[in-house]
Write an enzyme that holds these catalytic residues in place. Structure first.
Site, PDB file in Angstrom:
ATOM      1  N   HIS A 463       0.824  -1.202   0.000  1.00  0.00           N
ATOM      2  CA  HIS A 463       0.000   0.000   0.000  1.00  0.00           C
ATOM      3  C   HIS A 463       0.860   1.254   0.000  1.00  0.00           C
ATOM      4  O   HIS A 463       0.500   2.274  -0.577  1.00  0.00           O
ATOM      5  CB  HIS A 463      -0.951  -0.018   1.190  1.00  0.00           C
ATOM      6  N   ARG A 567      -9.734   7.162  -1.387  1.00  0.00           N
ATOM      7  CA  ARG A 567      -9.702   5.840  -0.746  1.00  0.00           C
ATOM      8  C   ARG A 567      -9.608   6.041   0.762  1.00  0.00           C
ATOM      9  O   ARG A 567      -8.788   6.822   1.239  1.00  0.00           O
ATOM     10  CB  ARG A 567      -8.482   5.044  -1.210  1.00  0.00           C
ATOM     11  N   GLU A 702     -18.447  -1.694 -10.368  1.00  0.00           N
ATOM     12  CA  GLU A 702     -17.351  -2.659 -10.470  1.00  0.00           C
ATOM     13  C   GLU A 702     -17.880  -4.038 -10.806  1.00  0.00           C
ATOM     14  O   GLU A 702     -17.203  -4.851 -11.415  1.00  0.00           O
ATOM     15  CB  GLU A 702     -16.607  -2.780  -9.127  1.00  0.00           C
ATOM     16  N   ASN A 725     -10.744  -1.436 -12.765  1.00  0.00           N
ATOM     17  CA  ASN A 725      -9.878  -2.569 -12.404  1.00  0.00           C
ATOM     18  C   ASN A 725     -10.707  -3.797 -12.049  1.00  0.00           C
ATOM     19  O   ASN A 725     -10.509  -4.887 -12.587  1.00  0.00           O
ATOM     20  CB  ASN A 725      -8.990  -2.226 -11.209  1.00  0.00           C
ATOM     21  N   ASP A 726     -11.640  -3.619 -11.121  1.00  0.00           N
ATOM     22  CA  ASP A 726     -12.461  -4.757 -10.724  1.00  0.00           C
ATOM     23  C   ASP A 726     -13.451  -5.129 -11.817  1.00  0.00           C
ATOM     24  O   ASP A 726     -13.704  -6.304 -12.064  1.00  0.00           O
ATOM     25  CB  ASP A 726     -13.194  -4.455  -9.410  1.00  0.00           C
ATOM     26  N   CYS A 773     -12.930   6.047 -12.539  1.00  0.00           N
ATOM     27  CA  CYS A 773     -11.862   6.289 -11.569  1.00  0.00           C
ATOM     28  C   CYS A 773     -10.873   5.130 -11.487  1.00  0.00           C
ATOM     29  O   CYS A 773     -10.073   5.062 -10.579  1.00  0.00           O
ATOM     30  CB  CYS A 773     -12.455   6.576 -10.182  1.00  0.00           C
TER      31      CYS A 773
END
Lengths: 842, 210
Positions: A463, A567, A702, A725-726, A773
């Site tokens: 992270h 986030r 997502e 992404n997901d 995003c």
């Protein structure tokens, strides 16, 4: 290497109170893990919720744990005795014959019994040990055992401990053994061999000690790295291993052989002196860019914690144990193999070291200190013990002790202990060298003063790495072999190639400066105001994805017109307790302040199996990406959801804040969240607490289901933001980061683009804004496709803003729309990308 | 008027006991609050209401089965020390009732005597320790002495003896159970266990009286 494990005596705890029995079982299990079966029979009433005991429950408990070694039953008081007595009559006589009721003190006895039972000692010895457990307490408090209390020892008789040993000896044969060995390792018994000895000794039931005959030091228990270090063992010293216990002979032989095997060739620790280190090499590239500047170490001494007292030593001991367990898990996750693996093994052994852990527990127990201050004191003592040694190799372990000390302390006290100024002391901008940068620390780094980061450990997927990329700070990780633990004045790195230089010569410096200039000029200047006007006047808003105040500042500086994805996970990770509402409010305010007057989209906690959070006690899932994550988890933990909603509303007062829900599948989830939001608002309003209201509530698209039903969801959602992404991994059934499925990890795939087109159409029909995003928005090619599909807001990491702005600058909407239509009809992601590349040329 | 009790009569006794204990719950709890952990009333009411429900749900075949059901139900529902103690009383009584379709005065005396012996053995209490033994002991003796009399009179005598025994616990110093922690301070209070024993025997006598 180990003898076959004898059957263990089981324990049954009988109490009036279910809570007391459960807590006692937890304390007892700390001694043994799961090696000893412990059952409770406590409370009465249908669910044991009332105070009382139940003989039939005792029968059930004994039957459940019954084994060849039998069972020892401990009781609290009153009816517990009567019920246990009665249970013996109700039990199967064969089973009852293997049961011993003991008059031991309940808590002390349970802990002592569990500890001895774990060694495989027989039932009567375990029961005696339990009865004797009042002894240390009486001794500690200076009270002689009173005449009318159950006798702890009988005058003239052997002490209970002797009796136990005798019993163990009678049951298992040999009890003691010794052997001598000479240590040949040129560094003496330094940390890594010591860690191996401790690990080896732990595999035996026998307890072992080590004495340095040459130096006349010891014996030191082979359970403690710190105690072994204090022996001061040097090369050529003659050592004696002694052990007692059922497998003493085997233990002594194995340990002596191990000592002789430490030749020093394979165990040379990393040299301390920088001159002996290769000055350059390749580490893992983490964040692109070139940095050259003064080398500054993030020297994180143990943070100070207030010395607090506790009324709940058991609770604090359990908290400490949990923090140590979590720290160990994090160590294990940090890396494996090679030098880093060895270092982790040393640190893992330190986390088990009774000289540290036992000392901390003693401080909690006797001085009633809280877990954090007790742990800090124990770590400081151990570090000082290492620091006082004259062997340079052992001395260097002081840093390891500090490291594990910090890791556990961070878990105990929550967020980053140091302030931003602590991370980057005053002075000119510099390259920061750090061991295992924590996300909480990365979030505080300011690109204005931190030119680059060399993490001696860490990795590209941590992270912290995400945060560094977002902040545009060049970084490499896994550089332990390239960067000495101390020394060096000038450092350089290339975050694209992973190259690292320590004290580069003048020629290299000049070359690096040129490389840095080339990299910087390859990136276009920041766009003005976060908006790009296309050829035909259509405006595209460029927003940023951020996680903390530092990358928020970087995003603002890069011209972002808003935050499209804030986030919030960083606030929840790396800690043992959930962040308080106040803490959340403060963290959010710091970010909202950077983007005052601009829209900020806060994504609620998106936790799941891939981002586990210890205190949420999430069940292990076979496929966490398809499990209880995102909003699914929040709806299952209403207290976490409510606290976060409150914090967002309170911190958002006076700001343009919006709330985005991760991992939405159906409208019902959205409706339930909206109901919670309304409730939170009503409560704040009733209390007169100033807060943001109304606040738009939108969803992150997502899950393919939510894209396909976007027209329906539009009735409930105030906006859509597509998380590519997901959405890509779920649509193409290809796990993110799967090494064999890279070609499916592309949001430009026509199947994904079709889903995006669906959402854009649904949004347009219902008047709901649609933004993107995910990583796709940061990819200049895909960004052009997205605009062609009708997306007008793109949100990305600050470092990508300029590149995307350049890719869109002056583009023609009809041309992009035509390319997008062709892309929708393409067969592969590659073909879809080709359409937009052609559009660029026309 | 009857000279022996069958399953129906014994069930009626226990139903009555459940009702009495429910009614006296507050008073028993009050007594227990003075020298114990204030749970005796609630525990006994809960246990005997479970007994009544159990007997209504599955009527036992004979007195022995009935006593066994009562004993096991009390053990797992009362919670306090009274659970294993009264549970033991009924389990022991079941042994003496085995094979008897009805229980006359001598048979009941046998059962109660065995039950008392079980309690003494389980609780290690002696007469004068300020426990249920102080009510049950005199009751057993009275029942024995009156075994030749008609059943209602014999049971009335037993209940009266239990009542006297109960009252006699007031000046005693507790030597068993939670009350014993109070030592001298337990004197001056009536023992709740002896009280519930009296209530059970009184309910039995009242049932036999019709």
């Amino acid at each position: 290497m180990t003898v076959p494990q004898p059957p263990r005596v089981a324990l049954v705890l009988v109490s009036h109170s279910r809570a007391l029995a459960e807590a006692t079982a937890v304390l007892a299990r700390q001694m043994t893990g799961d090696t000893v079966a412990i059952a409770i029979a406590a409370g009465s009433g249908p669910d044991g919720g009332e105070l009382g005991t139940d003989a039939t429950a005792i029968v059930d408990a004994v039957t459940a744990v019954d084994g060849p070694a039998g069972t020892v039953v401990l009781m609290d008081l009153g009816s517990a005795l009567l019920s246990a007595d009665l249970a013996l009559e109700l039990l199967d006589p064969d089973v009852a014959a293997r049961v011993t009721l003991t008059a031991a003190p309940f808590v002390e006895g349970a802990v002592a019994a569990a500890a001895l039972a774990g060694t495989g000692a027989p039932r009567e010895a375990v029961a005696r040990e339990a009865r004797a457990a009042l002894g240390p307490k009486a001794e500690h408090l200076g009270e002689a055992a009173e005449a009318d209390t159950p006798p702890v020892t009988t005058a003239g008789a052997p002490s209970p401990a002797d009796a136990v040993a005798d019993q163990a000896s009678a049951d298992h044969g040999r009890t003691v053994g010794t052997a001598e060995a000479v240590i040949r390792d040129s560094a003496g018994l330094h940390a890594r061999p010591a860690a191996r000895l401790v690990a080896l000794a732990a595999g035996f039931t026998a307890t072992a000690t080590l004495t340095d005959l040459t130096r006349g030091t010891g014996p030191a228990p082979l359970t403690s790295m710190v105690a072994l270090a204090r022996l001061g063992v040097r090369a050529g010293d003659r050592l004696r291993v002694a052990a007692s216990g059922p497998d003493a002979e085997a233990a002594v032989a194995a340990l002596a052989a191990a000592i002789e095997s430490f030749t020093g060739t394979g165990d040379t620790p990393p040299p301390l002196h920088p001159k002996e280190v290769t000055p350059s090499g390749r580490a893992i590239p983490v964040a692109p860019g070139v940095a050259l500047g003064p080398l500054v170490r993030l020297d994180r001494a143990l943070p100070d914690v207030p010395e607090r007292r506790t009324d709940d030593p058991a609770g604090e001991t359990a908290r400490l144990a949990a923090a140590i367990a979590t720290a160990r898990t994090m160590l294990g996750a940090a890396g494996r193999g090679g030098t880093a693996g060895d270092i982790l093994a040393v640190q893992g052994a330190l986390l088990d070291d009774p000289a540290i852990v036992g000392r901390a527990e003693a401080l909690i127990g006797t001085e009633r200190r809280d877990a954090a201050s007790a742990w800090r004191a124990a770590v400081a003592e151990a570090a000082a013990a290492y620091g006082a040694l004259d062997d340079p190799y052992l001395k260097a372990r002081e840093a390891d002790v500090h490291d594990i000390g910090r890791a556990v302390l961070r878990l105990l006290v929550g967020a980053a202990p140091a302030g931003a100024e602590g991370l980057r002391p005053g002075g000119p901008p510099a390259v920061l060298v750090v061991d295992d940068l924590a996300p909480s620390e990365a979030a505080q780094l300011d690109p204005a003063t931190v030119l680059g980061v060399i993490d001696r450990r860490g990795g590209p997927t941590s992270h912290a790495a995400i945060l560094l990329r977002a902040a545009g700070i060049p970084a490499v990780a896994g550089a332990a072999a390239l960067v000495p633990a101390a020394g060096g004045t000038l450092a350089a790195l290339d975050g694209t190639t992973g190259e690292v230089w320590i004290d580069p010569d003048a020629a290299t410096q000049a070359a690096l400066s040129a490389r840095r200039t080339a990299f910087a000029s390859a990136r276009p200047a920041a766009p003005g105001g976060g908006r790009v006007t296309l050829g035909d006047g259509v405006e595209i808003a460029l927003w940023a994805n951020v996680s903390g105040p530092a990358d928020a500042r970087a995003a603002r500086a890069a011209g972002a017109a808003g935050v499209g994805l804030l986030r919030t996970e960083m606030l929840f990770l790396d800690r043992l307790d959930p962040p308080s509402e106040d803490e959340q409010v403060a963290a959010l305010r710091a970010i909202f302040g950077v983007f005052a007057g601009c829209p900020v989209v806060v994504r609620l906690l998106d936790a799941g199996g891939d981002k586990p959070i210890p205190y949420l006690a999430m069940a292990a899932e076979a496929n966490p990406y398809l499990g209880v994550r995102g909003l699914r988890l929040l709806l299952a933990r209403p207290e976490v959801l409510d606290a976060q909603l409150r914090a967002v509303l309170i911190a958002g007062h006076g700001h343009d804040v919006r709330i985005m829900l991760p991992m939405v599948t159906e409208a019902d989830e959205l409706a339930r969240t909206r109901a919670a939001l309304e409730r939170v608002h009503a409560a704040l309003a009733a209390a007169g607490t100033p807060h943001a209201w109304p606040v738009p509530l939108g969803i992150m698209v997502e899950v393919p289901a939510s894209a396909l039903t976007a027209a329906r969801l539009a009735a409930h959602a105030d906006f859509f933001s597509i998380g590519t992404n997901d959405l890509t991994q779920y649509t193409l059934a290809a796990e993110r980061g799967h090494p064999g499925l890279g070609r499916f990890a592309d949001a430009a795939h026509p199947a994904v683009l079709r889903l995006i087109a669906e959402v854009v159409a649904a949004g347009a029909a219902a008047g709901r804004p649609v933004s993107v995003c995910g990583e796709a928005a940061a990819d200049p090619q895909v960004a052009r496709l997205l605009v062609g599909l009708g997306v007008r807001t793109l949100s990305m990491g600050a470092a990508s803003l300029a590149g995307v702005a350049q890719a869109l600058d002056g583009a023609s909407v009809p041309a992009l729309a035509a390319a997008a239509r062709a892309a929708l009809a393409a067969e592969t992601a590659e073909a879809a990308r080709a359409t937009v590349a052609e559009a660029a040329e026309t | 008027m009857t000279d022996s009790l069958d399953v129906a009569a014994l069930t009626a006794w226990l139903d009555r006991a459940a009702a009495v204990l429910e009614r006296e719950k507050a008073r028993l709890t009050e007594l227990d609050a003075a020298i114990g952990d204030s749970d005796h009333g609630v525990n006994m009411a809960r246990g005997f209401s479970a007994v009544a429900a159990k007997l209504a749900g599955a009527p036992p075949a004979d007195p022995a089965a009935l006593f066994k059901t009562v004993g096991m139900t009390l053990i797992s529902t009362v919670g306090g020390a009274a659970g294993p103690l009264y549970g033991t009383l009924f389990l022991q009584a079941a042994g003496k009732a085995t094979g008897k379709p009805t229980l006359d005065a001598p048979a009941l005396a046998e059962c109660l005597k065995a039950g008392l012996a079980g309690i003494v053995q389980r609780g290690k209490a002696e007469p004068g320790d300020k426990t249920m033994v102080d009510a049950l002991g005199p009751a057993v003796a009275a029942l024995d002495a009156a075994a030749g009399a008609p059943l209602p009179q014999a049971l009335a005598a037993a209940a009266a003896a239990a009542e006297a025994g109960m009252a006699a616990t007031i000046p005693l110093v507790a030597r068993k159970g939670r009350a014993s922690y109070l030592g001298e301070r337990s004197a001056g209070h009536q023992d709740p266990g002896a009280t519930s024993s009296f209530l059970l025997l009184k309910a039995l006598a009242d049932t036999a009286a019709g």
